[in-house]
Motif scaffolding. Structure first.
Motif, PDB file in Angstrom:
ATOM      1  N   GLY A  36     -39.494 -41.494  69.103  1.00 46.68           N
ATOM      2  CA  GLY A  36     -39.008 -40.488  68.169  1.00 46.68           C
ATOM      3  C   GLY A  36     -38.412 -41.085  66.916  1.00 46.68           C
ATOM      4  O   GLY A  36     -38.586 -40.560  65.812  1.00 46.68           O
ATOM      5  N   GLU A  37     -37.702 -42.213  67.068  1.00 48.25           N
ATOM      6  CA  GLU A  37     -37.092 -42.869  65.908  1.00 48.25           C
ATOM      7  C   GLU A  37     -38.156 -43.472  64.995  1.00 48.25           C
ATOM      8  O   GLU A  37     -38.070 -43.360  63.765  1.00 48.25           O
ATOM      9  CB  GLU A  37     -36.124 -43.951  66.383  1.00 48.25           C
ATOM     10  N   VAL A  38     -39.169 -44.098  65.596  1.00 48.13           N
ATOM     11  CA  VAL A  38     -40.212 -44.753  64.799  1.00 48.13           C
ATOM     12  C   VAL A  38     -41.054 -43.727  64.039  1.00 48.13           C
ATOM     13  O   VAL A  38     -41.283 -43.864  62.834  1.00 48.13           O
ATOM     14  CB  VAL A  38     -41.114 -45.627  65.709  1.00 48.13           C
ATOM     15  N   LEU A 219     -31.724 -36.949  65.495  1.00 47.39           N
ATOM     16  CA  LEU A 219     -30.312 -37.237  65.743  1.00 47.39           C
ATOM     17  C   LEU A 219     -29.950 -38.674  65.407  1.00 47.39           C
ATOM     18  O   LEU A 219     -28.771 -38.994  65.220  1.00 47.39           O
ATOM     19  CB  LEU A 219     -29.973 -36.937  67.216  1.00 47.39           C
ATOM     20  N   PHE A 220     -30.989 -39.547  65.337  1.00 46.12           N
ATOM     21  CA  PHE A 220     -30.715 -40.962  65.081  1.00 46.12           C
ATOM     22  C   PHE A 220     -30.126 -41.184  63.690  1.00 46.12           C
ATOM     23  O   PHE A 220     -29.486 -42.216  63.443  1.00 46.12           O
ATOM     24  CB  PHE A 220     -31.993 -41.789  65.246  1.00 46.12           C
ATOM     25  N   PHE A 221     -30.325 -40.232  62.769  1.00 42.38           N
ATOM     26  CA  PHE A 221     -29.758 -40.384  61.431  1.00 42.38           C
ATOM     27  C   PHE A 221     -28.224 -40.463  61.473  1.00 42.38           C
ATOM     28  O   PHE A 221     -27.606 -41.056  60.598  1.00 42.38           O
ATOM     29  CB  PHE A 221     -30.181 -39.225  60.529  1.00 42.38           C
ATOM     30  N   PHE A 222     -27.627 -39.851  62.496  1.00 45.68           N
ATOM     31  CA  PHE A 222     -26.166 -39.789  62.575  1.00 45.68           C
ATOM     32  C   PHE A 222     -25.552 -41.031  63.214  1.00 45.68           C
ATOM     33  O   PHE A 222     -24.337 -41.224  63.171  1.00 45.68           O
ATOM     34  CB  PHE A 222     -25.734 -38.545  63.364  1.00 45.68           C
ATOM     35  N   LYS A 223     -26.391 -41.879  63.817  1.00 50.49           N
ATOM     36  CA  LYS A 223     -25.841 -43.051  64.502  1.00 50.49           C
ATOM     37  C   LYS A 223     -26.306 -44.377  63.907  1.00 50.49           C
ATOM     38  O   LYS A 223     -25.876 -45.434  64.359  1.00 50.49           O
ATOM     39  CB  LYS A 223     -26.214 -43.001  65.988  1.00 50.49           C
ATOM     40  N   LEU A 224     -27.174 -44.316  62.882  1.00 48.99           N
ATOM     41  CA  LEU A 224     -27.693 -45.548  62.289  1.00 48.99           C
ATOM     42  C   LEU A 224     -26.940 -45.903  61.015  1.00 48.99           C
ATOM     43  O   LEU A 224     -26.593 -45.027  60.214  1.00 48.99           O
ATOM     44  CB  LEU A 224     -29.184 -45.417  61.972  1.00 48.99           C
ATOM     45  N   ASP A 225     -26.710 -47.192  60.832  1.00 45.57           N
ATOM     46  CA  ASP A 225     -26.137 -47.690  59.588  1.00 45.57           C
ATOM     47  C   ASP A 225     -27.232 -47.774  58.536  1.00 45.57           C
ATOM     48  O   ASP A 225     -28.415 -47.940  58.864  1.00 45.57           O
ATOM     49  CB  ASP A 225     -25.504 -49.072  59.822  1.00 45.57           C
ATOM     50  N   ILE A 226     -26.876 -47.649  57.280  1.00 48.28           N
ATOM     51  CA  ILE A 226     -27.851 -47.665  56.198  1.00 48.28           C
ATOM     52  C   ILE A 226     -28.618 -48.981  56.153  1.00 48.28           C
ATOM     53  O   ILE A 226     -29.745 -49.054  55.649  1.00 48.28           O
ATOM     54  CB  ILE A 226     -27.157 -47.400  54.829  1.00 48.28           C
TER      55      ILE A 226
END
Length: 311
Positions: A36-38, A219-226
């Motif tokens: 899902g992230e990829v 949802l990964f947008f909320f847990k990943l650093d830029i």
């Protein structure tokens, strides 16, 4: 002659950029990222890039304005039919969205060299769809090509090699990816052709992004650093899989024709297999290389007579 060389080179580059995607996806999986992230990051960044390029090009090529009336010279009193068709173009994005999900799931379960071979089955699936839906009866050459492609695919996938164990679930996803890609080719070639190429591509990837986020909420947008590595890999996937190939094909194919383009675009297959061998260090057996050559010949031979006519 110069235009032919340039067109062929651009189509070849576009095919090569498609060919390296499976290796990048494998790298992302090894780094711990999920399907899902990829798929999500590729669609999202690809959508941003395409819309940005579209609006920049649109701003640069503004319609000429009449000095006396201060209005565009070419205006119409009737509503453009394009506005009512854009949602259909966006809906076509369902298929490339599902292609990405199914293909990248396949890459997760089988070697990258086999995943790309499974995806290439769209060549004969497209012929069947063309016959079933559009009633275009295949020629004897096309039928022979289908048989040769199936034979070559069997060799390339290692079905006759006892040292290779195939994941049936992965093969199923690879076949589904080929089916979705065939449906994408059939629908995209008949819908939205009156729109600018960049806008059509942006609309389709917007639809693909919507479908991807519907299946895999972002949802990964909320847990990943830029500075997360996923953004770097996602940028490469978006550039090489979403933005660059359609742009190169749109310039190159009109210069050299569809027949030669079909041959050159098949470079995607050996590039993917070569990357899996040298970059991912996956085992690629001699019989698999023979299968790859057979598939390339099956793609090339039916088009040679058309190339000779235009030479």
């Amino acid at each position: 002659m110069k235009d032919n060389f340039l067109g062929g080179f651009l189509v070849f580059l576009g095919a090569c950029s498609f060919g390296v995607l499976s290796s990048i996806v494998k790298t992302a999986y090894k780094a711990g990222y999920t399907l899902g992230e990829v798929t999500g990051i590729q669609c999202f960044l690809g959508m941003l890039m395409l819309w940005s390029i579209h609006f920049i090009v649109k701003a640069v090529h503004k319609p000429k304005v009449s000095a006396s009336t201060n209005t565009p010279l070419a205006t119409s009193t009737t509503q453009s039919p394009e506005s009512t068709k854009k949602w259909k173009v966006c809906a076509v994005g369902l298929f490339p969205g599902l292609v990405g999900i199914c293909y990248y799931q396949c890459v997760q379960l089988v070697p990258a060299s086999i995943a790309i071979i499974l995806l290439m089955q769209y060549l004969w699936i497209s012929i069947i769809i063309d016959f079933v839906i559009f009633k275009n009866k295949p020629t004897i050459i096309q039928l022979a090509t289908v048989i040769v492609i199936i034979l070559g695919s069997s060799l390339a996938a290692g079905m006759f090699n006892q040292d290779i164990t195939l994941n049936l679930t992965g093969c199923l996803f690879g076949f589904l990816a080929a089916l979705m890609y065939s449906l994408f080719i059939s629908t995209s070639s008949n819908i939205g052709n009156e729109l600018p190429k960049l806008e059509k591509s942006a609309l389709m990837i917007t639809g693909a992004c919507f479908v991807t986020f519907l299946i895999f909420p972002p949802l990964f947008f909320f847990k990943l650093d830029i500075n997360d590595k996923l953004y770097q890999l996602g940028f490469l996937l978006a550039l090489l899989g979403t933005v660059l190939p359609p742009f190169l094909f749109s310039i190159g194919i009109p210069k050299i024709g569809i027949s030669l383009s079909a041959i050159l675009s098949a470079a995607e297959l050996p590039v993917a297999v070569t990357c899996s061998f040298f970059y991912l260090h996956e085992a690629v057996y001699f019989t698999q290389w023979i299968g790859v050559v057979i598939i390339l010949l099956a793609i090339a031979l039916p088009n040679l007579k058309h190339i000779k006519k235009t030479a």
